[in-house]
Motif scaffolding. Sequence first.
Motif, PDB file in Angstrom:
ATOM      1  N   TYR A  27     -21.530 108.929  89.046  1.00 48.46           N
ATOM      2  CA  TYR A  27     -22.915 108.703  88.621  1.00 48.46           C
ATOM      3  C   TYR A  27     -23.853 109.722  89.276  1.00 48.46           C
ATOM      4  O   TYR A  27     -24.749 110.271  88.619  1.00 48.46           O
ATOM      5  CB  TYR A  27     -23.370 107.288  88.991  1.00 48.46           C
ATOM      6  CG  TYR A  27     -23.192 106.279  87.897  1.00 48.46           C
ATOM      7  CD1 TYR A  27     -23.725 106.494  86.631  1.00 48.46           C
ATOM      8  CD2 TYR A  27     -22.502 105.099  88.114  1.00 48.46           C
ATOM      9  CE1 TYR A  27     -23.565 105.565  85.621  1.00 48.46           C
ATOM     10  CE2 TYR A  27     -22.335 104.160  87.111  1.00 48.46           C
ATOM     11  CZ  TYR A  27     -22.879 104.395  85.868  1.00 48.46           C
ATOM     12  OH  TYR A  27     -22.711 103.476  84.863  1.00 48.46           O
ATOM     13  N   ILE A  28     -23.661 109.964  90.556  1.00 45.39           N
ATOM     14  CA  ILE A  28     -24.512 110.930  91.266  1.00 45.39           C
ATOM     15  C   ILE A  28     -24.364 112.322  90.654  1.00 45.39           C
ATOM     16  O   ILE A  28     -25.355 113.041  90.444  1.00 45.39           O
ATOM     17  CB  ILE A  28     -24.172 110.938  92.769  1.00 45.39           C
ATOM     18  CG1 ILE A  28     -24.581 109.612  93.415  1.00 45.39           C
ATOM     19  CG2 ILE A  28     -24.867 112.105  93.468  1.00 45.39           C
ATOM     20  CD1 ILE A  28     -24.139 109.462  94.851  1.00 45.39           C
ATOM     21  N   ASP A  45     -14.051 106.627  91.611  1.00 44.95           N
ATOM     22  CA  ASP A  45     -15.275 106.806  92.389  1.00 44.95           C
ATOM     23  C   ASP A  45     -16.463 106.767  91.427  1.00 44.95           C
ATOM     24  O   ASP A  45     -17.020 107.800  91.047  1.00 44.95           O
ATOM     25  CB  ASP A  45     -15.228 108.136  93.147  1.00 44.95           C
ATOM     26  CG  ASP A  45     -16.449 108.333  94.043  1.00 44.95           C
ATOM     27  OD1 ASP A  45     -17.198 107.366  94.250  1.00 44.95           O
ATOM     28  OD2 ASP A  45     -16.650 109.465  94.522  1.00 44.95           O
ATOM     29  N   PHE A  79     -13.872  99.947  90.020  1.00 42.59           N
ATOM     30  CA  PHE A  79     -14.391 100.501  91.270  1.00 42.59           C
ATOM     31  C   PHE A  79     -13.269 100.809  92.262  1.00 42.59           C
ATOM     32  O   PHE A  79     -13.406 101.700  93.094  1.00 42.59           O
ATOM     33  CB  PHE A  79     -15.387  99.523  91.899  1.00 42.59           C
ATOM     34  CG  PHE A  79     -16.755  99.580  91.291  1.00 42.59           C
ATOM     35  CD1 PHE A  79     -17.669 100.553  91.685  1.00 42.59           C
ATOM     36  CD2 PHE A  79     -17.127  98.675  90.315  1.00 42.59           C
ATOM     37  CE1 PHE A  79     -18.927 100.616  91.120  1.00 42.59           C
ATOM     38  CE2 PHE A  79     -18.391  98.730  89.740  1.00 42.59           C
ATOM     39  CZ  PHE A  79     -19.299  99.697  90.142  1.00 42.59           C
ATOM     40  N   PHE A  88     -19.591 105.562  91.779  1.00 36.39           N
ATOM     41  CA  PHE A  88     -20.885 105.973  92.309  1.00 36.39           C
ATOM     42  C   PHE A  88     -20.967 107.498  92.451  1.00 36.39           C
ATOM     43  O   PHE A  88     -21.999 108.103  92.157  1.00 36.39           O
ATOM     44  CB  PHE A  88     -21.146 105.297  93.653  1.00 36.39           C
ATOM     45  CG  PHE A  88     -21.436 103.833  93.543  1.00 36.39           C
ATOM     46  CD1 PHE A  88     -22.526 103.382  92.830  1.00 36.39           C
ATOM     47  CD2 PHE A  88     -20.610 102.899  94.159  1.00 36.39           C
ATOM     48  CE1 PHE A  88     -22.799 102.035  92.713  1.00 36.39           C
ATOM     49  CE2 PHE A  88     -20.871 101.544  94.058  1.00 36.39           C
ATOM     50  CZ  PHE A  88     -21.972 101.110  93.332  1.00 36.39           C
TER      51      PHE A  88
END
Length: 287
Positions: A75-76, A70, A66, A72
């Motif tokens: 994932y988005i 990046d 993490f 997150f």
Amino acid sequence: MNKYSAKKIAGNTVSYLALTIWALTTAYPLLWVILNSFKDRREIMSQSFSLPTGDLFTLDNYRLAFEKMDIFGAYINSLSVSCMVSLIVIILAGLASYALVRYEFPGRNLLQGLILAGMMFPAFSTIIPVFRMESAWGIVNTDSRFLSLFALSLPQIAGNMSFAIIVLSGYIRSLPVELEEAAYMEGCTAGQIFFKVIVPLTKPSFATVGIFSFLWSYNDLFTQTFFLRIKDHWAITRLLSELTSREGTNYGLMASTVTMVIVPVVIVYVSLQKYIIKGMTAGAVKG
């Protein structure tokens, strides 16, 4: 117990044993990666088959992942593209399948043949002309995240259409046409018949198409490598590829990242497995 029952039991035993061995050989590498993601990278080589308990257990690999990437955001990006691909494939393939099965029009047989032929050409053979076409449109390698993800989704949508149309056509063909005739007599239009009669009856098949389209889009590293060049636009699989090239010797970090990539896919597949099986088999027999 008669001779036939004994043979049947013996045959089932051999089949279950073979399937169990196959399942273990398939699941073990996944389990090995997950377990080693909770170990320090210095311990993985020397104690790679030990359980991560006591002093072996650590979350440092996930913290480092993490910090370096990046996660997150990737994932988005992945979920945005995969959901868009699944939705568009379901809508377009559903309409195309209904038209091919229920309507007679010039070129229908030729179109069906082209759809079958579409499954014979791998993405490698078409990626260059597709990339050049989208570059001419000005939607590749731009600062716009939406345009980059949209450019990625177009070849994935096209690549899933043939499979989706074949699956949905087989299911729709098995439905009794009398249901549609009755709806037509009640004054329904072709669009109303499709959305109010066909779609509710073909939910398992639509679910199958949506799930496979989502998984294929999520795991499609080849297309992502071409269309996602800007770091902020990377999807999770593209991010993992970059990590592998930079941190090839940090097995702990690689294991933690691989775990974060594959565990959501496994959860989706296991949770929706019954819909996949039902959708693939329900239209296999007409009746």
